[in-house]
Design a protein around this motif. Structure first.
Motif, PDB file in Angstrom:
ATOM      1  N   MET A   1       0.844  -1.176   0.000  1.00 40.12           N
ATOM      2  CA  MET A   1       0.000   0.000   0.000  1.00 40.12           C
ATOM      3  C   MET A   1       0.891   1.242   0.000  1.00 40.12           C
ATOM      4  N   TRP A   2       0.736   2.076  -0.987  1.00 43.01           N
ATOM      5  CA  TRP A   2       1.500   3.311  -1.064  1.00 43.01           C
ATOM      6  C   TRP A   2       0.698   4.431  -0.426  1.00 43.01           C
ATOM      7  N   LEU A   3       1.378   5.350   0.227  1.00 45.14           N
ATOM      8  CA  LEU A   3       0.743   6.442   0.942  1.00 45.14           C
ATOM      9  C   LEU A   3       0.933   7.746   0.188  1.00 45.14           C
ATOM     10  N   SER A   4      -0.028   8.645   0.359  1.00 45.76           N
ATOM     11  CA  SER A   4       0.152   9.992  -0.185  1.00 45.76           C
ATOM     12  C   SER A   4       1.323  10.649   0.544  1.00 45.76           C
ATOM     13  N   ASN A   5       1.928  11.664  -0.069  1.00 48.68           N
ATOM     14  CA  ASN A   5       3.047  12.363   0.569  1.00 48.68           C
ATOM     15  C   ASN A   5       2.646  12.944   1.921  1.00 48.68           C
ATOM     16  N   GLU A   6       1.450  13.503   2.000  1.00 53.62           N
ATOM     17  CA  GLU A   6       0.977  14.103   3.254  1.00 53.62           C
ATOM     18  C   GLU A   6       0.858  13.052   4.358  1.00 53.62           C
ATOM     19  N   LEU A   7       0.267  11.921   4.030  1.00 52.38           N
ATOM     20  CA  LEU A   7       0.110  10.865   5.022  1.00 52.38           C
ATOM     21  C   LEU A   7       1.464  10.255   5.380  1.00 52.38           C
ATOM     22  N   PHE A   8       2.326  10.037   4.388  1.00 56.61           N
ATOM     23  CA  PHE A   8       3.643   9.460   4.664  1.00 56.61           C
ATOM     24  C   PHE A   8       4.468  10.403   5.538  1.00 56.61           C
ATOM     25  N   ARG A   9       4.388  11.694   5.311  1.00 57.45           N
ATOM     26  CA  ARG A   9       5.099  12.665   6.163  1.00 57.45           C
ATOM     27  C   ARG A   9       4.642  12.533   7.609  1.00 57.45           C
ATOM     28  N   SER A  10       3.355  12.370   7.815  1.00 58.10           N
ATOM     29  CA  SER A  10       2.814  12.190   9.162  1.00 58.10           C
ATOM     30  C   SER A  10       3.349  10.899   9.799  1.00 58.10           C
ATOM     31  N   VAL A  11       3.434   9.842   8.999  1.00 62.64           N
ATOM     32  CA  VAL A  11       3.959   8.572   9.494  1.00 62.64           C
ATOM     33  C   VAL A  11       5.429   8.743   9.890  1.00 62.64           C
ATOM     34  N   VAL A  12       6.237   9.345   9.025  1.00 62.81           N
ATOM     35  CA  VAL A  12       7.663   9.554   9.305  1.00 62.81           C
ATOM     36  C   VAL A  12       7.830  10.399  10.565  1.00 62.81           C
ATOM     37  N   ASP A  13       6.963  11.372  10.758  1.00 60.70           N
ATOM     38  CA  ASP A  13       7.029  12.268  11.908  1.00 60.70           C
ATOM     39  C   ASP A  13       6.604  11.573  13.203  1.00 60.70           C
ATOM     40  N   SER A  14       5.813  10.493  13.089  1.00 58.97           N
ATOM     41  CA  SER A  14       5.177   9.903  14.262  1.00 58.97           C
ATOM     42  C   SER A  14       5.678   8.530  14.682  1.00 58.97           C
ATOM     43  N   THR A  15       6.218   7.766  13.741  1.00 54.18           N
ATOM     44  CA  THR A  15       6.534   6.370  14.043  1.00 54.18           C
ATOM     45  C   THR A  15       7.847   5.949  13.382  1.00 54.18           C
ATOM     46  N   PRO A  16       8.434   4.863  13.872  1.00 55.45           N
ATOM     47  CA  PRO A  16       9.567   4.300  13.135  1.00 55.45           C
ATOM     48  C   PRO A  16       9.075   3.597  11.872  1.00 55.45           C
ATOM     49  N   LEU A  17       9.923   3.561  10.867  1.00 54.75           N
ATOM     50  CA  LEU A  17       9.656   2.814   9.647  1.00 54.75           C
ATOM     51  C   LEU A  17      10.359   1.471   9.760  1.00 54.75           C
ATOM     52  N   ILE A  18       9.769   0.438   9.226  1.00 50.28           N
ATOM     53  CA  ILE A  18      10.392  -0.885   9.233  1.00 50.28           C
ATOM     54  C   ILE A  18      10.899  -1.162   7.831  1.00 50.28           C
ATOM     55  N   SER A  19      12.149  -1.583   7.742  1.00 46.82           N
ATOM     56  CA  SER A  19      12.741  -1.779   6.420  1.00 46.82           C
ATOM     57  C   SER A  19      13.632  -3.012   6.395  1.00 46.82           C
ATOM     58  N   ILE A  20      14.019  -3.365   5.179  1.00 45.91           N
ATOM     59  CA  ILE A  20      14.967  -4.444   4.935  1.00 45.91           C
ATOM     60  C   ILE A  20      16.166  -3.840   4.205  1.00 45.91           C
ATOM     61  N   ASP A  21      17.360  -4.108   4.720  1.00 50.07           N
ATOM     62  CA  ASP A  21      18.584  -3.744   4.018  1.00 50.07           C
ATOM     63  C   ASP A  21      19.201  -5.006   3.436  1.00 50.07           C
ATOM     64  N   LEU A  22      19.708  -4.882   2.222  1.00 48.27           N
ATOM     65  CA  LEU A  22      20.273  -5.998   1.472  1.00 48.27           C
ATOM     66  C   LEU A  22      21.788  -5.853   1.437  1.00 48.27           C
TER      67      LEU A  22
END
Length: 156
Positions: free
Chosen positions: A1-22
């Protein structure tokens, strides 16, 4: 699920992101790094990787990220989990340090070893250059991001 820039900015501001590094190694033990085009870590040499999307399994995320970041699909079962890491950045994709949200990642780092005949076609959306780095050179180079150098101790 892709987020709008506005919603993604709110997520980045509020929570950690979970990622995979290769953490990709060739047959010589060299590690593939790309020079980052975007914040965070812009201009630094960094391993490929990316965010896990909402409702995406780890296996599906791993397959998608290897396809998107390396141009070749690999299965998570072919990789070795190096560990769980935390990455903190003063900036974000939205702003320079002090001008917007900072970024916090919880990262699952996986080691993949490429066969000599494997061909990669990494895109240039996140990195403008790629190269294979000897591990000693990675450790010594200030342009290799600290978060990438942290993986060296876990490599097998």
């Amino acid at each position: 699920m892709w987020l709008s820039n506005e919603l993604f900015r709110s997520v980045v501001d509020s929570t950690p992101l979970i990622s995979i590094d290769l953490v990709l190694l060739n047959s010589k033990g060299e590690c593939l790094l790309g020079q980052r085009l975007n914040r965070p870590a812009q201009g630094n040499w960094f391993v490929p990787g990316g965010r896990i999307l909402k409702n995406e399994t780890l296996d599906a995320a791993f397959s998608r990220l290897t396809r998107e970041e390396l141009g070749k699909v690999s299965a998570r079962s072919d990789a070795l989990l190096l560990g769980v890491y935390e990455h903190f950045y003063a900036d974000s994709v939205f702003a320079a340090p002090g001008q917007g949200p900072d970024t916090h990642y919880v990262v699952l780092a996986y080691q993949l070893v490429m066969a000599e005949d494997d061909l990669l076609h990494p895109p240039h959306a996140q990195h403008d250059a790629y190269r294979w780095w000897p591990q000693a050179e990675m450790q010594a180079c200030a342009q290799v991001h600290d978060n990438t150098r942290a993986y060296l101790d876990a490599l097998r």
